[in-house]
Enzyme design. Structure first.
Site, PDB file in Angstrom:
ATOM      1  N   LYS A  59       0.839  -1.191   0.000  1.00  0.00           N
ATOM      2  CA  LYS A  59       0.000   0.000   0.000  1.00  0.00           C
ATOM      3  C   LYS A  59       0.878   1.247   0.000  1.00  0.00           C
ATOM      4  O   LYS A  59       1.917   1.279   0.653  1.00  0.00           O
ATOM      5  CB  LYS A  59      -0.883   0.011   1.255  1.00  0.00           C
TER       6      LYS A  59
ATOM      7  N   ARG B  57     -14.818  -6.140  10.553  1.00  0.00           N
ATOM      8  CA  ARG B  57     -15.837  -5.093  10.511  1.00  0.00           C
ATOM      9  C   ARG B  57     -17.106  -5.569   9.824  1.00  0.00           C
ATOM     10  O   ARG B  57     -18.184  -5.435  10.334  1.00  0.00           O
ATOM     11  CB  ARG B  57     -15.309  -3.859   9.777  1.00  0.00           C
TER      12      ARG B  57
ATOM     13  N   SER C  31      -9.053   3.265   7.988  1.00  0.00           N
ATOM     14  CA  SER C  31      -7.982   4.252   7.822  1.00  0.00           C
ATOM     15  C   SER C  31      -8.122   4.970   6.487  1.00  0.00           C
ATOM     16  O   SER C  31      -7.914   6.181   6.400  1.00  0.00           O
ATOM     17  CB  SER C  31      -6.614   3.574   7.906  1.00  0.00           C
TER      18      SER C  31
HETATM   19  P1  ADP Z   1      -4.300  -4.114   6.970  1.00  0.00           P
HETATM   20  O1  ADP Z   1      -3.581  -3.388   5.895  1.00  0.00           O
HETATM   21  O2  ADP Z   1      -3.552  -5.293   7.498  1.00  0.00           O
HETATM   22  O3  ADP Z   1      -5.746  -4.409   6.689  1.00  0.00           O
HETATM   23  P2  ADP Z   1      -5.287  -2.096   8.785  1.00  0.00           P
HETATM   24  O4  ADP Z   1      -4.457  -1.123   9.542  1.00  0.00           O
HETATM   25  O5  ADP Z   1      -6.225  -1.540   7.779  1.00  0.00           O
HETATM   26  O6  ADP Z   1      -4.241  -3.093   8.174  1.00  0.00           O
HETATM   27  O7  ADP Z   1      -6.131  -2.999   9.786  1.00  0.00           O
HETATM   28  C1  ADP Z   1      -5.508  -3.788  10.761  1.00  0.00           C
HETATM   29  C2  ADP Z   1      -6.519  -4.674  11.429  1.00  0.00           C
HETATM   30  O8  ADP Z   1      -7.481  -3.895  12.116  1.00  0.00           O
HETATM   31  C3  ADP Z   1      -7.331  -5.539  10.465  1.00  0.00           C
HETATM   32  O9  ADP Z   1      -7.569  -6.773  11.085  1.00  0.00           O
HETATM   33  C4  ADP Z   1      -8.609  -4.776  10.287  1.00  0.00           C
HETATM   34  O10 ADP Z   1      -9.688  -5.622   9.950  1.00  0.00           O
HETATM   35  C5  ADP Z   1      -8.786  -4.215  11.667  1.00  0.00           C
HETATM   36  N1  ADP Z   1      -9.599  -2.990  11.682  1.00  0.00           N
HETATM   37  C6  ADP Z   1      -9.475  -1.900  10.919  1.00  0.00           C
HETATM   38  N2  ADP Z   1     -10.411  -0.974  11.206  1.00  0.00           N
HETATM   39  C7  ADP Z   1     -11.178  -1.509  12.193  1.00  0.00           C
HETATM   40  C8  ADP Z   1     -12.336  -1.068  12.927  1.00  0.00           C
HETATM   41  N3  ADP Z   1     -12.915   0.107  12.667  1.00  0.00           N
HETATM   42  N4  ADP Z   1     -12.853  -1.903  13.858  1.00  0.00           N
HETATM   43  C9  ADP Z   1     -12.278  -3.100  14.084  1.00  0.00           C
HETATM   44  N5  ADP Z   1     -11.203  -3.581  13.436  1.00  0.00           N
HETATM   45  C10 ADP Z   1     -10.645  -2.802  12.504  1.00  0.00           C
END
Ligand code: ADP
Length: 165
Positions: free
Chosen positions: A42, A91, A129
């Site tokens: 990413k 989610r 994010s």
């Molecule tokens: P990745 O690139 O590994 O998906 P992220 O930083 O987007 O990394 O997410 C890391 C973890 O946190 C993943 O397991 C994702 O599903 C979880 N996650 C992201 N946003 C939320 C949220 N709002 N509530 C619960 N879990 C979340």
């Protein structure tokens, strides 16, 4: 035996959804290691050092939580830290297919660790994010979704795009 969970992700940036998962995990596991991915396919808005720092600052109150950067294969990191669990947040149903595949591959690569899925808190289910970055880049208010440290960093990052009226 002490239970150690690795919570891996990009955390670009860390949101209240992530923080909620960590807070709940910190009550279940003896030790939680938030693993911030350094090399990622990413294109991140924040550098690895920034993403690590935001996570450290916003999670400082949790004494059994630490934040580390990781590079390369998650399976190697899990072994290196002697973890017995990989924590992922879920989610929506749309997260499931990819997460299930990832869990299967990690089980193959590091059989001694289990993937644990934790459902998001209802009102955080729509926080991601990428959406936070998008809203902030368009000058929207993200203070409900991220820690004030992160809100300020986002405002600064996108300041040139959103000149004050
Ligand atoms: P990745 O690139 O590994 O998906 P992220 O930083 O987007 O990394 O997410 C890391 C973890 O946190 C993943 O397991 C994702 O599903 C979880 N996650 C992201 N946003 C939320 C949220 N709002 N509530 C619960 N879990 C979340």
């Amino acid at each position: 035996m002490s239970n150690r969970a690795i919570y891996p992700g990009t955390f670009d940036p860390i949101t209240n959804g992530h923080i909620d998962i960590v807070a709940r995990a910190a009550r279940i596991f003896d030790h939680v290691i938030v693993a911030v991915a350094a090399s990622t396919s990413k294109n991140t808005a924040f550098s690895t050092d920034e993403r690590v720092q935001f996570a450290r600052d916003t999670l400082a109150e949790y004494k059994n939580v630490e934040v580390q950067r990781f590079e390369g294969l998650l399976a190697n990191f899990v072994r290196q830290w002697g973890a017995n669990a990989v924590l992922r947040g879920l989610r929506a149903v749309s997260d499931f297919e990819y997460e299930f595949q990832l869990a299967g591959m990690n089980k193959h690569l590091v059989p001694e660790a289990e993937t644990i899925f934790m459902p998001t808190r209802e009102n955080y289910s729509y926080i991601s994010s990428s959406l936070i970055r998008e809203i902030a880049s368009l000058g929207g208010d993200v203070s409900e979704f991220v820690h004030p440290i992160v809100r300020d960093a986002l405002a600064e990052r996108f300041a040139s795009r959103n000149p004050k009226k």
